[in-house]
Structure formats: C-alpha cells, structure tokens
Scaffold this motif. Structure first.
Motif, PDB file in Angstrom:
ATOM      1  N   GLU A 279       0.929  -1.195  -0.022  1.00 55.59           N
ATOM      2  CA  GLU A 279       0.055   0.053   0.233  1.00 55.59           C
ATOM      3  C   GLU A 279       0.824   1.074  -0.021  1.00 55.59           C
ATOM      4  OE1 GLU A 279      -3.275   2.276   2.952  1.00 55.59           O
ATOM      5  OE2 GLU A 279      -3.368  -0.047   2.767  1.00 55.59           O
ATOM      6  N   GLU A 280       1.859   1.193   0.763  1.00 56.55           N
ATOM      7  CA  GLU A 280       2.650   2.488   1.039  1.00 56.55           C
ATOM      8  C   GLU A 280       3.695   2.588  -0.353  1.00 56.55           C
ATOM      9  OE1 GLU A 280       6.220   4.276   3.942  1.00 56.55           O
ATOM     10  OE2 GLU A 280       5.867   1.990   4.040  1.00 56.55           O
ATOM     11  N   TRP A 281       4.022   1.362  -1.074  1.00 56.56           N
ATOM     12  CA  TRP A 281       4.696   1.626  -2.251  1.00 56.56           C
ATOM     13  C   TRP A 281       3.594   2.295  -3.388  1.00 56.56           C
ATOM     14  CZ3 TRP A 281       4.276  -0.500  -7.330  1.00 56.56           C
ATOM     15  CH2 TRP A 281       5.523  -0.624  -8.023  1.00 56.56           C
ATOM     16  N   ILE A 282       2.352   1.654  -3.421  1.00 57.79           N
ATOM     17  CA  ILE A 282       1.448   2.246  -4.338  1.00 57.79           C
ATOM     18  C   ILE A 282       1.218   3.653  -4.224  1.00 57.79           C
ATOM     19  CG2 ILE A 282      -1.029   1.781  -5.271  1.00 57.79           C
ATOM     20  CD1 ILE A 282      -0.678  -1.079  -4.777  1.00 57.79           C
ATOM     21  N   GLU A 283       1.084   4.009  -2.931  1.00 55.85           N
ATOM     22  CA  GLU A 283       0.651   5.463  -2.482  1.00 55.85           C
ATOM     23  C   GLU A 283       1.927   6.352  -3.012  1.00 55.85           C
ATOM     24  OE1 GLU A 283       0.530   7.894   1.505  1.00 55.85           O
ATOM     25  OE2 GLU A 283      -1.113   6.346   1.230  1.00 55.85           O
ATOM     26  N   LYS A 284       3.203   6.011  -2.857  1.00 52.61           N
ATOM     27  CA  LYS A 284       4.375   6.720  -3.087  1.00 52.61           C
ATOM     28  C   LYS A 284       4.460   6.844  -4.782  1.00 52.61           C
ATOM     29  CE  LYS A 284       7.240   7.823  -0.452  1.00 52.61           C
ATOM     30  NZ  LYS A 284       7.252   9.054   0.241  1.00 52.61           N
ATOM     31  N   LEU A 285       4.403   5.730  -5.284  1.00 56.58           N
ATOM     32  CA  LEU A 285       4.423   5.572  -6.623  1.00 56.58           C
ATOM     33  C   LEU A 285       3.304   6.571  -7.621  1.00 56.58           C
ATOM     34  CD1 LEU A 285       5.648   4.322  -9.201  1.00 56.58           C
ATOM     35  CD2 LEU A 285       3.717   2.769  -9.263  1.00 56.58           C
ATOM     36  N   ASP A 286       2.151   6.639  -6.932  1.00 54.69           N
ATOM     37  CA  ASP A 286       1.194   7.577  -7.244  1.00 54.69           C
ATOM     38  C   ASP A 286       1.509   9.141  -6.974  1.00 54.69           C
ATOM     39  OD1 ASP A 286      -0.693   5.421  -7.933  1.00 54.69           O
ATOM     40  OD2 ASP A 286      -1.983   5.806  -6.199  1.00 54.69           O
ATOM     41  N   HIS A 287       2.028   9.308  -5.993  1.00 54.51           N
ATOM     42  CA  HIS A 287       2.596  10.620  -5.625  1.00 54.51           C
ATOM     43  C   HIS A 287       3.767  11.194  -6.535  1.00 54.51           C
ATOM     44  CE1 HIS A 287       3.679  13.996  -3.113  1.00 54.51           C
ATOM     45  NE2 HIS A 287       4.898  13.599  -3.211  1.00 54.51           N
ATOM     46  N   ILE A 288       4.587  10.282  -6.952  1.00 51.52           N
ATOM     47  CA  ILE A 288       5.599  10.545  -7.551  1.00 51.52           C
ATOM     48  C   ILE A 288       5.309  10.889  -9.015  1.00 51.52           C
ATOM     49  CG2 ILE A 288       7.842   9.803  -8.919  1.00 51.52           C
ATOM     50  CD1 ILE A 288       8.283   8.178  -6.121  1.00 51.52           C
ATOM     51  N   GLU A 289       4.287   9.909  -9.641  1.00 47.13           N
ATOM     52  CA  GLU A 289       3.851   9.876 -10.978  1.00 47.13           C
ATOM     53  C   GLU A 289       2.806  11.522 -11.145  1.00 47.13           C
ATOM     54  OE1 GLU A 289       1.536   6.962 -14.281  1.00 47.13           O
ATOM     55  OE2 GLU A 289       0.863   6.908 -12.177  1.00 47.13           O
ATOM     56  N   SER A 290       2.147  11.611 -10.080  1.00 47.72           N
ATOM     57  CA  SER A 290       1.368  12.816 -10.139  1.00 47.72           C
ATOM     58  C   SER A 290       2.394  14.084 -10.359  1.00 47.72           C
ATOM     59  CB  SER A 290       0.459  13.035  -8.914  1.00 47.72           C
ATOM     60  OG  SER A 290      -0.247  14.242  -8.948  1.00 47.72           O
ATOM     61  N   ALA A 291       3.149  14.283  -9.430  1.00 48.36           N
ATOM     62  CA  ALA A 291       4.196  15.209  -9.436  1.00 48.36           C
ATOM     63  C   ALA A 291       4.982  15.399 -10.929  1.00 48.36           C
ATOM     64  CB  ALA A 291       5.285  15.050  -8.357  1.00 48.36           C
ATOM     65  N   VAL A 292       5.408  14.129 -11.370  1.00 50.13           N
ATOM     66  CA  VAL A 292       6.160  14.142 -12.602  1.00 50.13           C
ATOM     67  C   VAL A 292       5.114  14.599 -13.682  1.00 50.13           C
ATOM     68  CG1 VAL A 292       7.277  12.546 -14.195  1.00 50.13           C
ATOM     69  CG2 VAL A 292       7.794  12.671 -11.817  1.00 50.13           C
ATOM     70  N   GLN A 293       3.862  14.149 -13.592  1.00 48.90           N
ATOM     71  CA  GLN A 293       3.030  14.652 -14.706  1.00 48.90           C
ATOM     72  C   GLN A 293       2.789  16.155 -14.758  1.00 48.90           C
ATOM     73  OE1 GLN A 293      -0.589  12.179 -13.526  1.00 48.90           O
ATOM     74  NE2 GLN A 293      -0.209  10.790 -15.123  1.00 48.90           N
ATOM     75  N   GLN A 294       2.697  16.713 -13.676  1.00 51.84           N
ATOM     76  CA  GLN A 294       2.602  18.147 -13.544  1.00 51.84           C
ATOM     77  C   GLN A 294       3.913  18.716 -13.892  1.00 51.84           C
ATOM     78  OE1 GLN A 294      -0.446  19.590 -12.995  1.00 51.84           O
ATOM     79  NE2 GLN A 294       0.755  21.741 -12.850  1.00 51.84           N
ATOM     80  N   HIS A 295       4.926  18.542 -13.514  1.00 52.47           N
ATOM     81  CA  HIS A 295       6.306  19.034 -13.920  1.00 52.47           C
ATOM     82  C   HIS A 295       6.287  18.833 -15.703  1.00 52.47           C
ATOM     83  CE1 HIS A 295      10.625  19.796 -13.845  1.00 52.47           C
ATOM     84  NE2 HIS A 295      10.698  19.007 -14.794  1.00 52.47           N
ATOM     85  N   ILE A 296       5.920  17.976 -16.075  1.00 53.24           N
ATOM     86  CA  ILE A 296       5.995  17.779 -17.567  1.00 53.24           C
ATOM     87  C   ILE A 296       5.149  18.484 -18.407  1.00 53.24           C
ATOM     88  CG2 ILE A 296       5.275  16.046 -19.544  1.00 53.24           C
ATOM     89  CD1 ILE A 296       6.758  13.655 -17.963  1.00 53.24           C
ATOM     90  N   HIS A 297       3.914  18.775 -17.544  1.00 49.87           N
ATOM     91  CA  HIS A 297       2.762  19.433 -18.260  1.00 49.87           C
ATOM     92  C   HIS A 297       3.165  21.096 -18.157  1.00 49.87           C
ATOM     93  CE1 HIS A 297      -1.090  21.440 -18.916  1.00 49.87           C
ATOM     94  NE2 HIS A 297      -0.913  22.193 -17.777  1.00 49.87           N
ATOM     95  N   GLN A 298       4.076  21.215 -17.213  1.00 50.48           N
ATOM     96  CA  GLN A 298       4.607  22.807 -17.084  1.00 50.48           C
ATOM     97  C   GLN A 298       5.563  22.950 -18.154  1.00 50.48           C
ATOM     98  OE1 GLN A 298       5.266  22.461 -12.969  1.00 50.48           O
ATOM     99  NE2 GLN A 298       3.980  23.968 -12.695  1.00 50.48           N
ATOM    100  N   GLU A 299       6.528  21.891 -18.258  1.00 47.04           N
ATOM    101  CA  GLU A 299       7.628  22.139 -19.225  1.00 47.04           C
ATOM    102  C   GLU A 299       7.214  21.972 -20.670  1.00 47.04           C
ATOM    103  OE1 GLU A 299      11.515  19.942 -17.400  1.00 47.04           O
ATOM    104  OE2 GLU A 299      10.257  18.661 -18.835  1.00 47.04           O
ATOM    105  N   GLU A 300       6.311  21.217 -21.076  1.00 46.28           N
ATOM    106  CA  GLU A 300       5.618  21.348 -22.399  1.00 46.28           C
ATOM    107  C   GLU A 300       4.647  22.411 -22.616  1.00 46.28           C
ATOM    108  OE1 GLU A 300       4.213  17.263 -22.854  1.00 46.28           O
ATOM    109  OE2 GLU A 300       6.056  16.374 -22.871  1.00 46.28           O
ATOM    110  N   GLY A 301       3.895  22.916 -21.596  1.00 43.84           N
ATOM    111  CA  GLY A 301       3.051  23.658 -21.652  1.00 43.84           C
ATOM    112  C   GLY A 301       3.553  25.523 -21.849  1.00 43.84           C
ATOM    113  N   SER A 302       4.792  25.689 -21.180  1.00 38.82           N
ATOM    114  CA  SER A 302       5.306  27.113 -21.251  1.00 38.82           C
ATOM    115  C   SER A 302       6.634  27.149 -21.280  1.00 38.82           C
ATOM    116  CB  SER A 302       4.793  27.916 -20.119  1.00 38.82           C
ATOM    117  OG  SER A 302       5.006  27.507 -18.995  1.00 38.82           O
ATOM    118  N   TRP A 303       7.263  26.258 -20.459  1.00 34.96           N
ATOM    119  CA  TRP A 303       8.744  26.495 -20.281  1.00 34.96           C
ATOM    120  C   TRP A 303       9.543  26.249 -21.387  1.00 34.96           C
ATOM    121  CZ3 TRP A 303       9.479  23.361 -14.903  1.00 34.96           C
ATOM    122  CH2 TRP A 303       8.547  24.118 -13.950  1.00 34.96           C
TER     123      TRP A 303
END
Length: 176
Positions: A122-146
């Motif tokens: 459960e902890e692994w899945i939660e951590k993976l979800d958290h990392i993936e969400s943060a990376v998705q947002q980071h990619i969105h910022q890079e590809e969207g404006s930066w």
C-alpha cells in the motif's frame, strides 16, 4: 500527501488528463525540428510508459521497472539541469527554472524512498502515485510553457547548441 503538497495543489491545481493531452499535442507541434525538444518529448513518453509498467507489474518486475524509471529520470534531470534550465531561466523566467530544479530534487528523493519499499505494498503504491502525479505536473509545465518559451525566444544558434549538448549530456548518464 504532505501539508506542503496539499498547499501547492491548492495554489496550482494539477492539470487534468485532457489539459495534459492538449498541452502534449501543442508541444509536439512546436518541438518538431528542435532536436533537444524532440529528445525531451521522447524521454517524457518513455517515463510515462515506465510508470505504467511499474504499476502493472508485481514483485521483482515492478522493482525492475522502478529501477529503470529512476535511471531514466535521473539522466533526464541531469541533462535538463545542465543544459536546458539555464535557458529556461533566460527565456521563460527565473521562477520557472527555480521550480524545475526544486521539482527534480524532490522527485529524486521520493524515488530513492520508493526503491526501499516492498513493490505492490500500500505504501509503495501510494508513493508511486505521488511521484507520478508530481512528474505529470512537471512535464505539463515544461511542455506547456517553459520549453515553448525557450523555442520561441532563444536564438537559433543557442537552440542548436542545446540540442547537441543535451544529447551528449544525457548519453553520459543514461544507463537504462
């Protein structure tokens, strides 16, 4: 999710799947012919695939996917930090570059923690979800404006130099 993560999510809500798709389509068009941007885009897609592999696998296969993801993300981050983010600072804003560096550091820390957990727990899945969400947002910022700001504002000779240096730098660290 930490208090800081919740606060950040309140101030800058995560992009929806549809917003990320639209951003990706726009970035694919502007990245065409910009070798550094094409490389980054290809790596972003590989990163997304590795998150999916880790999520769908179990046991040693899940751990292997996370290890491969960590290697790719670290090589990608090192190359962006050395070659791309100085130009983001110049052509998109110092705040954007600062956020990008900070997000990379936090992702590296979280990935190291993930690798110590039991795959599928459960902890692994939660951590993976958290990392993936943060990376998705980071990619969105890079590809969207930066990165589009860099493509629009940096002179051609700078973008050409970035393309060579980014690939060379990435290749030094890519062990995936």
């Amino acid at each position: 999710m930490s208090l800081l993560d919740r606060l950040a999510a309140t101030l800058t809500p995560a992009a929806s799947d549809e917003e990320r798709r639209e951003t990706r389509l726009g970035f694919e068009k502007i990245a065409e012919g910009q070798l550094f941007a094409e490389d980054i885009l290809r790596q972003h897609k590989q990163i997304e695939q590795l998150f999916a592999q880790a999520r769908s696998a179990s046991g040693p296969a899940a751990q292997a996917a996370v290890t491969e993801l960590s290697l790719l993300l670290n090589a990608h981050a090192m190359a962006e930090e050395a070659v791309i983010y100085p130009e983001v600072s110049e052509n998109s804003g110092k705040t954007h570059a600062g956020m990008a560096y900070e997000e990379h550091v936090m992702t590296k820390v979280q990935l190291a923690k993930l690798q110590k957990l039991e795959p599928g727990s459960e902890e692994w899945i939660e951590k993976l979800d958290h990392i993936e969400s943060a990376v998705q947002q980071h990619i969105h910022q890079e590809e969207g404006s930066w990165l589009p700001d860099v493509i629009r504002n940096a002179p051609l000779e700078i973008r050409q130099r970035m393309s060579v240096e980014y690939r060379n730098y990435f290749d030094r660290f890519d062990r995936g």
